[in-house]
Motif scaffolding. Structure first.
Motif, PDB file in Angstrom:
ATOM      1  N   GLU A 131      40.168  35.041  25.522  1.00  0.00           N
ATOM      2  CA  GLU A 131      39.489  35.698  24.644  1.00  0.00           C
ATOM      3  C   GLU A 131      39.848  36.854  24.219  1.00  0.00           C
ATOM      4  O   GLU A 131      40.664  37.707  24.854  1.00  0.00           O
ATOM      5  N   ASN A 132      39.563  37.269  22.884  1.00  0.00           N
ATOM      6  CA  ASN A 132      39.959  38.628  22.489  1.00  0.00           C
ATOM      7  C   ASN A 132      38.633  38.964  21.403  1.00  0.00           C
ATOM      8  O   ASN A 132      37.940  38.124  20.762  1.00  0.00           O
ATOM      9  N   SER A 133      38.495  40.161  21.300  1.00  0.00           N
ATOM     10  CA  SER A 133      37.501  40.964  20.177  1.00  0.00           C
ATOM     11  C   SER A 133      37.665  40.919  18.905  1.00  0.00           C
ATOM     12  O   SER A 133      36.960  41.255  18.087  1.00  0.00           O
ATOM     13  N   PRO A 138      42.434  32.499  20.103  1.00  0.00           N
ATOM     14  CA  PRO A 138      42.530  32.880  21.565  1.00  0.00           C
ATOM     15  C   PRO A 138      43.974  32.782  21.937  1.00  0.00           C
ATOM     16  O   PRO A 138      44.893  31.872  21.469  1.00  0.00           O
ATOM     17  N   SER A 157      43.614  43.630  23.147  1.00  0.00           N
ATOM     18  CA  SER A 157      42.152  43.129  23.384  1.00  0.00           C
ATOM     19  C   SER A 157      42.224  41.787  24.252  1.00  0.00           C
ATOM     20  O   SER A 157      41.233  41.813  25.138  1.00  0.00           O
ATOM     21  N   MET A 158      43.253  40.991  24.283  1.00  0.00           N
ATOM     22  CA  MET A 158      43.335  39.762  25.161  1.00  0.00           C
ATOM     23  C   MET A 158      43.617  40.209  26.565  1.00  0.00           C
ATOM     24  O   MET A 158      42.919  39.645  27.533  1.00  0.00           O
ATOM     25  N   GLU A 160      42.665  43.012  27.890  1.00  0.00           N
ATOM     26  CA  GLU A 160      41.393  43.722  28.303  1.00  0.00           C
ATOM     27  C   GLU A 160      40.376  42.831  28.796  1.00  0.00           C
ATOM     28  O   GLU A 160      39.468  42.970  29.853  1.00  0.00           O
ATOM     29  N   TRP A 161      40.385  41.618  27.894  1.00  0.00           N
ATOM     30  CA  TRP A 161      39.633  40.667  28.664  1.00  0.00           C
ATOM     31  C   TRP A 161      40.101  40.021  29.838  1.00  0.00           C
ATOM     32  O   TRP A 161      39.347  39.545  30.694  1.00  0.00           O
ATOM     33  N   ARG A 165      40.011  39.673  35.543  1.00  0.00           N
ATOM     34  CA  ARG A 165      40.033  38.328  36.029  1.00  0.00           C
ATOM     35  C   ARG A 165      41.776  37.907  36.831  1.00  0.00           C
ATOM     36  O   ARG A 165      41.504  36.962  37.088  1.00  0.00           O
TER      37      ARG A 165
END
Length: 254
Positions: A131-133, A138, A157-158, A160-161, A165
């Motif tokens: 995901e990204n903001s 995606p 952003s990807m 950072e998500w 994980r």
């Protein structure tokens, strides 16, 4: 001795990077971010939008490294072929993703989710979304391969998500000193001897050129902070032995 850190490779995909039209801004960001997670970036390849090259590269490096990241080639245009190539590399169908497709379809006005935009919701069977903001489109993961956008803001952003994980290792520590007016050729032999005494560290020598004076930065990197401290202390003594001053840290940018 610390546990072995997982390793990573980055495939930068795009003719525009190879032609010089686009300056890649993702390598440094990913190298720094992965280092913080204890995942050293060990190889970077810049490859063209050629299916055979992408497929072969993905299959080669996913067997050699714990993590493979790709940037570029997941947009809506004809040359955005990374997703379908990753499907071919894993020998699975390239098909509408069961989550990404309805989500993207709902984000557009009726009729605007055209064939080009549908490409961004079409992925290898079994892909997990990244995901990204910034964008509704995606990235995705296939086993140890993580496929992300080439646009730096979206890629960041990807990542950072994704970062929380990613199982990593000990953080990559760096210690550095720099010296003005001492050429690399003078210090090379002594620096090589330090490297031999610390085989688990990466010890590098990086010349710089500044209006305030030319010199060399000497850096010790590794997952053991105590070893990095000891190595850079020896480098400091080496510099002092040549009658020069070892200045802690990297040289200023200007």
């Amino acid at each position: 001795m610390p546990a072995k850190n997982p390793t990573a490779c980055l495939l930068v995909i795009g003719n525009e990077v190879l032609s010089g039209r686009t300056r890649d801004a993702n390598i440094q960001f990913l190298a720094t971010g992965l280092g913080t997670l204890g995942i050293p970036l060990r190889e970077v390849r810049v490859i063209p939008d050629v299916p055979e090259t992408i497929i072969a590269s993905v299959n080669e490096v996913r067997c050699k490294f714990d993590y493979v990241f790709t940037t570029g080639g997941i947009g809506p245009t004809h040359d955005d072929i990374t997703s379908e190539c990753v499907a071919a590399a894993f020998a699975v169908p390239w098909e509408p993703h069961p989550v990404a497709w309805p989500r993207m379809q709902a984000s557009y006005k009726p009729g605007d989710f055209n064939v080009a935009r549908q490409r961004m919701a079409t992925m290898p069977r079994g892909a997990a979304l990244i995901e990204n903001s910034i964008s509704v489109a995606p990235g995705f993961q296939m086993e140890n391969v993580y496929v992300m956008a080439g646009v730096p803001r979206v890629m960041q952003s990807m990542f950072e998500w994704l970062a929380p994980r990613l199982p990593g290792g000990a953080k990559i520590e760096m210690r550095a000193v720099h010296v003005i007016g001492l050429p690399e050729g003078i210090i090379a032999e002594g620096l090589g001897a330090v490297q031999q005494r610390y085989p688990d560290l990466d010890i590098g020598s990086y010349p710089f050129y500044r209006a305030s004076g030319n010199g060399v930065a000497l850096v010790a990197k590794g997952s053991d902070s105590a070893e990095a401290e000891k190595a850079i202390a020896e480098v400091t003594q080496l510099i002092i032995g040549f009658g020069r001053v070892a200045i802690p840290g990297e040289p200023p940018e200007v």
